[in-house]
Design an enzyme around this catalytic site. Structure first.
Site, PDB file in Angstrom:
ATOM      1  N   GLU A  70       0.810  -1.214   0.000  1.00 23.44           N
ATOM      2  CA  GLU A  70       0.000   0.000   0.000  1.00 23.44           C
ATOM      3  C   GLU A  70       0.845   1.267   0.000  1.00 23.44           C
ATOM      4  OE1 GLU A  70      -3.122   0.598  -0.375  1.00 23.44           O
ATOM      5  OE2 GLU A  70      -3.857  -1.462  -0.439  1.00 23.44           O
ATOM      6  N   GLU A  96       6.366 -21.570   8.723  1.00 24.33           N
ATOM      7  CA  GLU A  96       6.763 -20.713   9.835  1.00 24.33           C
ATOM      8  C   GLU A  96       7.691 -21.420  10.816  1.00 24.33           C
ATOM      9  OE1 GLU A  96       3.736 -20.765  13.446  1.00 24.33           O
ATOM     10  OE2 GLU A  96       2.775 -20.004  11.635  1.00 24.33           O
TER      11      GLU A  96
END
Length: 324
Positions: free
Chosen positions: A97, A128
């Site tokens: 963004e 992860e």
């Protein structure tokens, strides 16, 4: 002697220490499933209302990290976000963004999600849990002068730990954003932003308060960093990319808001400036020709060291008005 057939699918149970406020039961939501919809929503939002204060309590640490990021980007370095699951997805969201808002690209802020880009939409099992993968990301993408920021709600994600350890070994500044005040990985961070949001409404669901806290932290971190780098005039996005009709209209509106000029005049000056909001703004504020405004901006480029005017707009206008 009869036996019950075993399912061929087996689960390897590994005990992991999950000591973290996010894994504790929340007394306020202990009977959540007995409530009607309104009762559930009230409990959820009541807990969410506490998150902003938890982030505000770490304002000094966030500001220190802002200055670290500004130094890195000003010198040509990159700020790297690394995370898994919700934390990693929030990192990607924040980074992408920045492009339309501040005209920032991956050379300034880049996000790395455990499991790769595809893990944004579909979970990649075990990604992860690999510190090696985190270290590999640092080895491949980071260089001297960069900053490495790990995001881990639990404060113990192995992928993030591997990345922070590799960054430390490479001599890079490191940071951790976590919802665990006792985060084990904090020892690997030069800047530890440990957000005390307490237990989740749904135990262990860190997409909730922990995720909101991380998003608020990233909002403050990246926005302050970009503003310090001179991408705004006041609170106006003068480096916004006008890639559609709405954004073109917004640039004209910004010029009107900043200068007080009529919309038609602002649009004409913007067109004469080749779409450069910066040039058009200086021309309007100084009452100068577009060419003179562009030359003044060349003398006062964006500079984070110019406190009070990192964008150079005020300095360029003053130079045109005084003839200096």
């Amino acid at each position: 002697m009869s036996t019950t057939p075993r399912d061929e699918t087996t689960l390897d149970v590994v005990l992991v220490d999950l000591a973290s406020p996010t894994e504790e039961r929340n007394a306020a939501s202990a009977e959540l499933d007995t409530l009607d919809a309104r009762g559930m929503v009230d409990v959820i939002l009541g807990e969410d209302a506490t998150v902003a204060a938890a982030v505000q309590a770490r304002a000094a640490q966030i500001a220190a990290l802002v200055e670290e990021c500004v130094r890195a980007i000003s010198a040509g370095g990159t700020v790297h976000y690394l995370g898994a699951g919700t934390s990693g997805r929030l990192a990607v969201l924040d980074a992408v963004e920045l492009a339309p808002t501040f005209d920032a690209d991956e050379s300034m802020v880049a996000a790395h999600l455990a499991g790769g880009p595809g893990a944004f939409l579909t979970a990649v099992e075990g990604a992860e849990d690999s510190p090696e993968q985190g270290a590999a990301v640092v080895a491949e993408h980071c260089r001297a002068g960069d900053v490495v920021i790990g995001l881990a709600a639990s404060g113990r994600t192995p992928f993030v730990g591997g990345a922070l350890e590799a960054a430390r070994e490479a001599g890079l500044p490191t940071a951790l954003i976590s919802a665990n005040p006792q985060a084990p990985l904090a020892a690997l961070a030069d800047h530890a932003i440990l957000l005390d949001v307490g237990p989740e409404v749904v135990t262990g669901s860190t997409r909730m308060k922990a995720g909101t806290a991380q998003k608020l932290t990233l909002n403050a971190l990246s926005t302050a960093t970009m503003v310090r780098l001179g991408t705004t005039f006041g609170n106006l996005m003068i480096d916004v990319r006008p890639t559609n009709a709405k954004l073109v209209a917004r640039t004209v509106r910004m010029l009107v808001q900043a200068s007080g000029a009529a919309p038609q005049q602002a649009a004409e000056v913007l067109q004469a400036a080749g779409g450069s909001v910066r040039t058009a703004l200086v021309a309007l504020l100084a009452g100068a020709e577009v060419d003179a405004a562009a030359q003044a901006l060349e003398r006062f480029p964006r500079d984070a060291r110019r406190l009070g005017d990192p964008a150079g707009i005020r300095s360029a206008v003053e130079a045109l008005r005084t003839g200096e």
